[in-house]
Design an enzyme around this catalytic site. Structure first.
Site, PDB file in Angstrom:
ATOM      1  N   ARG A   1      26.759  55.364  53.583  1.00 11.67           N
ATOM      2  CA  ARG A   1      26.193  56.399  54.447  1.00 11.67           C
ATOM      3  C   ARG A   1      24.690  56.577  54.221  1.00 11.67           C
ATOM      4  O   ARG A   1      23.995  57.100  55.079  1.00 11.67           O
ATOM      5  CB  ARG A   1      26.917  57.719  54.201  1.00 11.67           C
TER       6      ARG A   1
ATOM      7  N   LYS B   1      41.176  51.158  41.741  1.00 17.04           N
ATOM      8  CA  LYS B   1      42.015  52.248  41.268  1.00 17.04           C
ATOM      9  C   LYS B   1      41.215  53.550  41.333  1.00 17.04           C
ATOM     10  O   LYS B   1      39.983  53.515  41.340  1.00 17.04           O
ATOM     11  CB  LYS B   1      42.487  51.963  39.844  1.00 17.04           C
TER      12      LYS B   1
ATOM     13  N   HIS C   1      40.273  45.995  36.579  1.00 18.58           N
ATOM     14  CA  HIS C   1      39.310  45.080  35.954  1.00 18.58           C
ATOM     15  C   HIS C   1      39.755  44.600  34.581  1.00 18.58           C
ATOM     16  O   HIS C   1      39.301  43.563  34.102  1.00 18.58           O
ATOM     17  CB  HIS C   1      37.921  45.735  35.866  1.00 18.58           C
TER      18      HIS C   1
ATOM     19  N   LYS D   1      39.496  40.458  32.079  1.00 21.24           N
ATOM     20  CA  LYS D   1      38.880  40.228  30.773  1.00 21.24           C
ATOM     21  C   LYS D   1      39.367  38.914  30.178  1.00 21.24           C
ATOM     22  O   LYS D   1      40.541  38.554  30.291  1.00 21.24           O
ATOM     23  CB  LYS D   1      39.182  41.399  29.829  1.00 21.24           C
TER      24      LYS D   1
ATOM     25  N   GLU E   1      38.014  54.988  23.436  1.00 12.47           N
ATOM     26  CA  GLU E   1      36.650  55.120  23.927  1.00 12.47           C
ATOM     27  C   GLU E   1      35.910  56.147  23.074  1.00 12.47           C
ATOM     28  O   GLU E   1      36.494  57.173  22.699  1.00 12.47           O
ATOM     29  CB  GLU E   1      36.641  55.577  25.386  1.00 12.47           C
TER      30      GLU E   1
ATOM     31  N   ASP F   1      44.351  58.288  34.440  1.00 12.49           N
ATOM     32  CA  ASP F   1      43.129  57.487  34.437  1.00 12.49           C
ATOM     33  C   ASP F   1      43.294  56.170  33.705  1.00 12.49           C
ATOM     34  O   ASP F   1      42.711  55.163  34.112  1.00 12.49           O
ATOM     35  CB  ASP F   1      41.992  58.291  33.791  1.00 12.49           C
TER      36      ASP F   1
ATOM     37  N   HIS G   1      45.609  50.570  33.194  1.00 14.19           N
ATOM     38  CA  HIS G   1      45.171  49.654  32.139  1.00 14.19           C
ATOM     39  C   HIS G   1      46.262  49.410  31.094  1.00 14.19           C
ATOM     40  O   HIS G   1      46.609  48.264  30.794  1.00 14.19           O
ATOM     41  CB  HIS G   1      43.931  50.206  31.442  1.00 14.19           C
TER      42      HIS G   1
ATOM     43  N   LYS H   1      39.485  59.607  24.750  1.00 15.07           N
ATOM     44  CA  LYS H   1      38.022  59.685  24.825  1.00 15.07           C
ATOM     45  C   LYS H   1      37.488  60.358  23.572  1.00 15.07           C
ATOM     46  O   LYS H   1      38.206  61.066  22.872  1.00 15.07           O
ATOM     47  CB  LYS H   1      37.589  60.460  26.074  1.00 15.07           C
TER      48      LYS H   1
END
Length: 490
Positions: free
Chosen positions: A50, A148, A178, A182, A216, A235, A240, A341
């Protein structure tokens, strides 16, 4: 030096072409494939968003994004790559969207693949595809790539699949994760099915348990609004971790054909143990990070990074799960999944813990069993821990040391980012590394059961300090079984 096979000429339209995913991953991935000679000079890369930009402004944005990541770059290379770049301002959900203008940027060769990459919010997947259908963009040579998350639960995933499936056939839809691109994940299938050493050992007869960790050390990184509506399960686990579990546990496929590989993964998902309010409390842990440290720097709690009504959020930033696969190969073998996280470090690993020897000749000296550690990030590699005698007199001392297959030590080439491989597989029409509709829905069915069990049992949300390995309850989940999380060689 690795030699890459050029792919046929193609057009790719990146919807959301000025967004974060396009700048951080997609454009640099295409630039690297161009540098390695895989992209034909007639390929067309079209940014669509946009944002009102000229073609020159888009090229300048793309150059900044690619040069921030690529270490092997020359101005002459960029000038050649820039010839492939085009841009069109378009709102795919607007009644006056300029579809004719977009068509005018595409090649008139109806034999070459046309890829529509939806680097946008999933909320507009269906509306955008319907508009493409009305504009006649869904030709036999077109392919649709969906990022996703495909929905937020089983019902919404089915709605998206129904909506896009009404415009594009299933064999033209590439649902991307993704992690499957790997290098070490790719190597997992080769390790299992290309070596006679492992496949006979890969079952309940020899495996004590399996751990899959995706840790993470970062926080929300500008994704607070999305993340607080999703949490760690939606998430990370739904895609994953379950994908890694499937590749670890699946039966040998008949071939590497897309449907053969995906069919075996779906069998694993359908065999996963579910939960109820009682088993969810004993076999899962949900937690949220509090204030802590990131190295020497203080870190605010999850709650303190939110604003407004979200300050009372019960969203999990960490989850640990114990589950089993109800089939002959894995009966009785626990699979432990963990992600979070603001943990102590960033690493993703699959650990295959083998059973101890049936008779221990060496007593306390031999307290470790063999384990295979497949490290996905960082420092990709495979480590097989074996028991050896420490040299020297004065008694028998045994130490567990790895047979080390380090990618950095054994391969001098730059191994491509996951998106580089996956984008080229889309061009080739290779569906093996992409999720089929029923695979996505099977994963959501399992996740919905877990979330419903948490709600039914009023599962408490634990806390852990930022910069640690997660809550104490996660360690206790393993300790009750006489096991512990693998945190690297001690």
């Amino acid at each position: 030096m690795a030699k890459f096979i050029p792919v046929q000429p193609f057009d790719i339209v990146i919807f959301g072409g000025t967004g974060d995913l396009s700048r951080r991953k997609l454009l640099p991935a295409l630039f690297h494939r161009f540098l390695d000679g895989q992209l034909a000079d007639s390929a067309r890369i079209i940014g669509a968003a946009r944002t009102k930009l000229s073609r020159d402004e888009f090229i300048a944005m793309a150059k900044k994004a690619c040069f921030a990541i690529s270490k092997n770059r020359k101005e002459s290379d960029w000038k050649n790559f820039a010839r492939l770049l085009h841009y069109i301002p378009i709102d795919t959900t607007a009644d006056d969207a300029d579809w004719d203008g977009l068509k005018g940027l595409l090649s008139q060769d109806n034999t070459r693949p046309v890829i529509y990459y939806m680097a946008t919010t999933p909320l507009i997947y269906v509306a955008s595809c319907q508009a493409m259908g009305h504009a006649g963009m869904n030709t036999p040579n077109s392919r649709l790539v969906l990022e996703k998350p495909i929905g937020t639960n089983l019902e919404s995933a089915r709605a998206i699949n129904d909506g896009v499936g009404a415009v594009f056939p299933e064999n033209s839809i590439f649902r991307i994760d993704h992690y499957l691109g790997k290098e070490t994940v790719q190597n997992l299938m080769v390790l299992r099915f290309g070596n006679t050493l492992f496949e006979p050992l890969w079952s309940h007869h020899n495996v004590d348990h399996v751990q899959i960790t995706v840790a993470e050390n970062i926080g929300l990184e500008g994704r607070a609004d999305y993340y607080d509506r999703s949490g760690a399960v939606r998430d990370m686990v739904q895609n994953h971790l379950l994908q890694l579990l499937c590749l670890t546990a699946m039966e040998p496929p008949n071939s590497l054909d897309g449907d053969d590989v995906r069919q075996e993964k779906i069998k694993v998902l359908r065999a996963l143990n579910g939960f109820d309010a009682i088993t969810a409390k004993t076999q899962t842990v949900r937690a949220q990070y509090g204030a802590g440290m990131d190295g020497d720097d203080p870190v605010a709690s999850y709650i303190d990074t939110l604003s407004g009504e979200a300050k009372s959020s019960q969203t999990e930033t960490f989850v640990a799960i114990k589950t089993e696969i109800k089939n002959w190969r894995w009966a009785g073998v626990p699979f432990y999944l963990r992600t979070g996280k603001r943990m102590a470090g960033r690493h993703s690993e699959i650990v295959i813990q083998f059973k101890p020897t049936p008779h221990n000749l060496f007593g306390e000296a031999n307290k470790h069993a063999n384990k295979l550690v497949i490290r996905l990030q960082p420092d990709e590699g495979v480590h097989m821990y074996m028991q050896i005698k420490e040299p020297g007199p004065g008694g028998l001392r045994i130490k567990s040391l790895p047979l080390n297959l380090s990618y950095a030590d054994n391969f001098s080439v730059r191994y491509p980012d996951a998106y580089e491989r996956l984008l080229m597989d889309v061009v080739r029409g290779n569906l093996a590394l992409f999720m089929r509709r029923d695979e996505v829905e099977s994963a959501w069915k399992w996740v919905d059961n877990l979330l419903a069990s948490w709600d039914e049992g009023d599962q408490p949300i634990e806390t852990y300090a930022a910069g640690t390995q997660g809550p104490m309850q996660s360690a206790m989940l393993m300790d009750r079984d006489g096991r512990s999380w693998w945190e690297g060689a001690s």
